[in-house]
Design an enzyme around this catalytic site. Structure first.
Site, short mmCIF file in Angstrom:
data_model
loop_
_atom_site.label_atom_id
_atom_site.label_comp_id
_atom_site.label_asym_id
_atom_site.label_seq_id
_atom_site.Cartn_x
_atom_site.Cartn_y
_atom_site.Cartn_z
N HIS A 82 0.96 -1.11 0.09
CA HIS A 82 0.05 0.03 -0.13
C HIS A 82 1.12 1.24 -0.08
O HIS A 82 1.98 1.03 0.48
CB HIS A 82 -0.70 0.12 1.39
CG HIS A 82 -1.75 -1.24 1.68
ND1 HIS A 82 -1.32 -2.30 2.19
CD2 HIS A 82 -3.04 -1.29 1.29
CE1 HIS A 82 -2.33 -3.02 2.25
NE2 HIS A 82 -3.43 -2.63 1.70
N ASP B 70 2.31 2.05 3.19
CA ASP B 70 3.33 0.96 3.81
C ASP B 70 4.79 1.47 3.50
O ASP B 70 5.59 1.28 4.21
CB ASP B 70 3.16 -0.22 3.23
CG ASP B 70 1.84 -1.06 3.53
OD1 ASP B 70 1.28 -0.53 4.42
OD2 ASP B 70 1.44 -1.87 2.41
#
Length: 436
Positions: free
Chosen positions: A100, A103
């Site tokens: 993501h 992240d």
């Protein structure tokens, strides 16, 4: 230069089923040829960024248990995280990873700063991909963690949140394309509702349909060749999620004319939460023509929530890969380990051992599935079970050449009295265990 996080761990090698080395593959030999293809090319393993490098080890009753040197909200820590990530990818020998946006980069003070940070870290990751040969299976946007998304992203009652989410997805698709990602995933963790009392159901579905249509349009405009995937989940964190299961997603796609544009990324744990088996969701997606990729994990058999543990059940893996192989195998998709360590598993070596176990179980399952296909162990009995439909009269009914009245006439004329036949379920279940 090594970060030193994994100490002196060397790349994991295949030692065969007789090995008792906990840091060796017993079943996964990437170069082993199965059904005419290398095992690595069948399985297409990916390590996920979020559970592996972002999760702090918390639970509803306790906070962080993991102490990682890359935890923190600076770009310096983000680069260290990428350094450690690619060290793990090389130790395991996986061909892919997934992430993501949240992240890989810290949240900025504004949308523009967050995007700038994403682009900055994407350049850093691109250099590591070039050096190691590790590829991006898929990218996605985190549209569920920040409080701005507490009432949804695409389905939010505030059009400004819808716009912010759309802009975020655009930035993430751009980065995914730049990194030659093979898919782009959307998971609607907040796309749903807690209560109908404050929810306009029809409006929210239309918002979600418009949002997804814009994503598909943008994909084509920029020439992104990857697949767009939706990841179904019935609940958690939201009580009622609109992407409940494969069947629900297909109905949604049909309603908005997107069934030829979007496929599904199916997670084992999400299938169980929806009251299905993993293989049910895989077989249904293949039947409907929307199978794309999988998130491999397992849920605890006693808990009623998504525990995201590493897979350890070979018969379950065999059935999953059986239906994947029957569907033609992966094209742009792969096996992403959407799984996390238990919060007491603190050591760097635990990250390695967990993935070794998961990769071995998947390899064991796929090889068993391949043998069942070669021997027609399941397809043979299935063909026999439905063989009556090969008869001329049966085919005429299926092709619409017989009316209800004509069929009723024949049943009365021939005095049909069909007798039940055994489904032989127990014999078939025994076959699975025999091949594993």
């Amino acid at each position: 230069m090594s970060t030193g996080f994994f100490g002196n761990l060397q790349p994991i090698s295949y030692e065969g089923p007789q090995s008792d080395n906990p840091l060796a593959f017993r079943h996964y030999n990437p170069d082993e040829v199965v059904l005419g293809k290398r095992l690595e090319d069948h399985l297409r393993f990916a390590v996920c960024y979020w559970h592996t490098f972002v999760w702090p080890g918390g639970d509803p009753f306790g906070g962080q248990t993991f102490e990682r040197p890359w935890f923190g909200d600076t770009m310096e820590r983000a680069r260290l995280k990428a350094d450690v990530a690619f060290e793990l990818f090389e130790i395991l020998g996986v061909p892919f990873f997934t992430f993501h946006d949240a992240d890989v980069r810290p949240e900025g003070a504004s949308y523009s700063e967050s995007v700038a940070r994403l682009n900055d870290i994407a350049d850093y990751i691109a250099a590591k991909m070039e050096k190691t040969g590790v590829r991006l299976l898929w990218g996605t946007a985190n549209l569920f963690s920040h409080r701005r998304f507490m009432a949804g992203a695409a389905t939010n009652p505030d059009p400004d949140v819808f716009a912010y989410a759309a802009a975020t997805v655009k930035a993430c698709i751009d980065v995914t394309k730049r990194l030659n990602g093979e898919n782009y995933v959307l998971w609607g963790g907040r796309e749903g509702y807690e209560t109908l009392l404050n929810t306009d159901l029809g409006r929210e579905l239309d918002q979600l349909g418009r949002f997804l249509s814009m994503v598909v349009d943008y994909k084509h405009r920029i020439g992104f060749k990857g697949a767009i995937l939706i990841e179904p989940k019935p609940q958690e964190p939201t009580k009622h999620q609109y992407d409940f299961d494969v069947g629900t997603v297909y109905g949604f796609l049909k309603r908005y004319g997107l069934e030829d544009e979007v496929k599904v990324n199916i997670e084992q744990g999400h299938a169980l939460l929806a009251g299905h088996s993993f293989e049910h969701e895989l077989a249904l997606a293949a039947t409907l023509g929307i199978f794309g990729s999988i998130d491999m994990n397992r849920n605890d058999y006693q808990s009623g929530w998504d525990t995201d543990q590493f897979p350890n059940n070979a018969p379950e893996a065999a059935l999953a890969y059986y239906y994947i192989l029957q569907a033609g195998g992966f094209t742009t998709g792969g096996t992403n380990f959407d799984a996390k360590l238990r919060r007491q598993s603190l050591d760097p070596e635990d990250l390695v051992a967990a993935h070794i176990g998961g990769m071995d179980i998947c390899a064991q399952g796929l090889k068993a599935a391949a043998r069942m296909i070669e021997d027609k162990a399941l397809s043979g009995p299935l063909e026999e079970r439905y063989s009556g439909w090969n008869a001329t009269e049966a085919q005429a009914m299926l092709k619409g050449e017989r009316s209800l009245e004509a069929i009723a006439e024949r049943v009365a004329r021939e005095n049909l009295d069909p007798k039940p036949r055994s489904g032989r379920q127990e014999k078939l279940e025994n076959i699975i265990n025999r091949y594993v």
